[in-house]
Design an enzyme around this catalytic site. Sequence first.
Site, PDB file in Angstrom:
ATOM      1  N   LYS A  91       0.839  -1.217   0.000  1.00 16.36           N
ATOM      2  CA  LYS A  91       0.000   0.000   0.000  1.00 16.36           C
ATOM      3  C   LYS A  91       0.867   1.257   0.000  1.00 16.36           C
ATOM      4  O   LYS A  91       0.536   2.252  -0.645  1.00 16.36           O
ATOM      5  CB  LYS A  91      -0.932   0.010   1.232  1.00 16.36           C
ATOM      6  CG  LYS A  91      -2.074  -0.987   1.134  1.00 16.36           C
ATOM      7  CD  LYS A  91      -3.250  -0.380   0.415  1.00 16.36           C
ATOM      8  CE  LYS A  91      -4.218  -1.306  -0.268  1.00 16.36           C
ATOM      9  NZ  LYS A  91      -4.598  -2.530   0.244  1.00 16.36           N
ATOM     10  N   LYS A 128      -5.366 -14.037 -10.686  1.00 19.65           N
ATOM     11  CA  LYS A 128      -6.719 -14.248 -10.173  1.00 19.65           C
ATOM     12  C   LYS A 128      -7.662 -13.094 -10.510  1.00 19.65           C
ATOM     13  O   LYS A 128      -7.212 -11.961 -10.715  1.00 19.65           O
ATOM     14  CB  LYS A 128      -6.670 -14.480  -8.664  1.00 19.65           C
ATOM     15  CG  LYS A 128      -6.256 -13.272  -7.854  1.00 19.65           C
ATOM     16  CD  LYS A 128      -6.655 -13.426  -6.388  1.00 19.65           C
ATOM     17  CE  LYS A 128      -6.743 -12.063  -5.729  1.00 19.65           C
ATOM     18  NZ  LYS A 128      -7.375 -12.062  -4.426  1.00 19.65           N
ATOM     19  N   LYS A 156     -10.855  -7.120  -8.288  1.00 21.13           N
ATOM     20  CA  LYS A 156     -11.251  -5.793  -8.755  1.00 21.13           C
ATOM     21  C   LYS A 156     -10.052  -4.855  -8.873  1.00 21.13           C
ATOM     22  O   LYS A 156     -10.100  -3.877  -9.586  1.00 21.13           O
ATOM     23  CB  LYS A 156     -12.345  -5.186  -7.885  1.00 21.13           C
ATOM     24  CG  LYS A 156     -11.990  -5.061  -6.431  1.00 21.13           C
ATOM     25  CD  LYS A 156     -13.212  -4.658  -5.659  1.00 21.13           C
ATOM     26  CE  LYS A 156     -13.055  -4.922  -4.180  1.00 21.13           C
ATOM     27  NZ  LYS A 156     -12.717  -6.308  -3.817  1.00 21.13           N
TER      28      LYS A 156
HETATM   29  P1  ADP Z   1     -10.254  -8.380  -4.537  1.00 22.35           P
HETATM   30  O1  ADP Z   1      -9.051  -9.199  -4.894  1.00 22.35           O
HETATM   31  O2  ADP Z   1     -11.174  -8.225  -5.688  1.00 22.35           O
HETATM   32  O3  ADP Z   1      -9.893  -7.061  -3.879  1.00 22.35           O
HETATM   33  P2  ADP Z   1     -10.928  -9.150  -1.875  1.00 22.35           P
HETATM   34  O4  ADP Z   1      -9.495  -9.134  -1.515  1.00 22.35           O
HETATM   35  O5  ADP Z   1     -11.824  -8.080  -1.346  1.00 22.35           O
HETATM   36  O6  ADP Z   1     -11.056  -9.213  -3.470  1.00 22.35           O
HETATM   37  O7  ADP Z   1     -11.502 -10.591  -1.510  1.00 22.35           O
HETATM   38  C1  ADP Z   1     -12.515 -10.864  -0.595  1.00 22.35           C
HETATM   39  C2  ADP Z   1     -12.609 -12.377  -0.451  1.00 22.35           C
HETATM   40  O8  ADP Z   1     -12.805 -13.027  -1.725  1.00 22.35           O
HETATM   41  C3  ADP Z   1     -11.372 -13.022   0.139  1.00 22.35           C
HETATM   42  O9  ADP Z   1     -11.776 -14.084   0.989  1.00 22.35           O
HETATM   43  C4  ADP Z   1     -10.638 -13.584  -1.044  1.00 22.35           C
HETATM   44  O10 ADP Z   1      -9.839 -14.698  -0.721  1.00 22.35           O
HETATM   45  C5  ADP Z   1     -11.775 -13.973  -1.965  1.00 22.35           C
HETATM   46  N1  ADP Z   1     -11.333 -13.862  -3.371  1.00 22.35           N
HETATM   47  C6  ADP Z   1     -11.139 -12.705  -4.044  1.00 22.35           C
HETATM   48  N2  ADP Z   1     -10.761 -12.950  -5.324  1.00 22.35           N
HETATM   49  C7  ADP Z   1     -10.690 -14.296  -5.454  1.00 22.35           C
HETATM   50  C8  ADP Z   1     -10.371 -15.174  -6.533  1.00 22.35           C
HETATM   51  N3  ADP Z   1     -10.059 -14.716  -7.745  1.00 22.35           N
HETATM   52  N4  ADP Z   1     -10.410 -16.510  -6.321  1.00 22.35           N
HETATM   53  C9  ADP Z   1     -10.761 -16.994  -5.106  1.00 22.35           C
HETATM   54  N5  ADP Z   1     -11.088 -16.224  -4.040  1.00 22.35           N
HETATM   55  C10 ADP Z   1     -11.058 -14.892  -4.196  1.00 22.35           C
END
Ligand code: ADP
Length: 330
Positions: A111, A194, A197
Amino acid sequence: METIVSGMRPTGHLHLGNYFGALTNFIKMQQNYDCYFFVADYHMLTTHPNPADLQDNVRIILSEYLASGLDPEKATIYVQSMVPEVAELYMYLNMITYVGELERTSAFKEKVRQNPNNVNAGLLTYPTLMAADIILRKATKVPVGKDQQQHLEMTRDIAERFNKLYKTDYFPLPQAFNFDGDLVKIPSLDGNGKMSKSYGEKATVYLTDEGNVLKKKIMSAKTDEGPQSPNSPKSVEIENLFSLMKLVSKPEIIQQFEDSYADCSIRYGDMKKQLLADMDSFLQPIRERIKEIYSDEAYLNKVIAIGTEKARQSAKKTIKEVREIIGFRV
Ligand code: ADP
Ligand code: TRP
């Protein structure tokens, strides 16, 4: 019964990664454990959101949680900021958390690299707030993705330090937990790691995507020049398309495309059309429920009120006991 806690920051609509990586697990967990699922809106303040956006994002995530099948009768679903006891515990835990260990956290370092002009103290102590979320519930299990494992280790260190300092075993040491064993990773549509967002809106399918938006995303998924010889190994991009298909398509349909890949007759355009149709049918009922719940303010308010009540009851008890342990007059 063992207690599970998990929070998600309200940063917009949930995508397929959140759904298959987190929510489907939560839905299974709520049957068997004492679950606390919350919207981490205090954590969002590190990014200084405007009040209207913050409020709307909380409402969006709650609607999407409920539409996906989280059940307020089974799990305690709440909004972090409505349980201010967590802020009190966060303050106590900050007294036993060292600046050095916070500065070494990879998420913090990342960050700082991304936003060198907004390195606020809340960002540094983000892991302490997360520890407070977890140990306020005396949780033993925390479903988190790989990116949160370091934060969970810090939670364990902080809980252990508290116990040692006050010669108690008051806080259990929480463990990472996944209902089905392996963590699934939902790939992005552009072949780049993966779905997330933070890495490209265009390659991320949200639960609310429909019509041309959904079509454009799926039809522009990355592919390769096609299999060059029978039974050749798949490129990452094609592997990803198959992985996404497995989430929403029937096994016999997937098999057809496996066969046509193996004999080199596959047409990726057809595969994407099929994926689009199956994804759309999968999302359609979820989308409808999201719209219904999002527009039913009375229902959302009721869910929040029930969740707050349940979450605060146990939070108040923990805070009272922590204050006693610390030596405050209660
Ligand atoms: P992002 O990567 O979009 O910012 P977050 O970090 O807010 O998503 O993720 C919230 C939850 O969703 C966490 O438990 C994370 O492990 C799961 N998650 C997010 N993206 C994936 C993905 N591509 N595959 C599996 N789990 C995911
Ligand atoms: N830090 C988590 C994330 O960014 C969200 C979170 C906050 C959390 N408090 C938590 C997750 C407690 C699990 C338990 O994804």
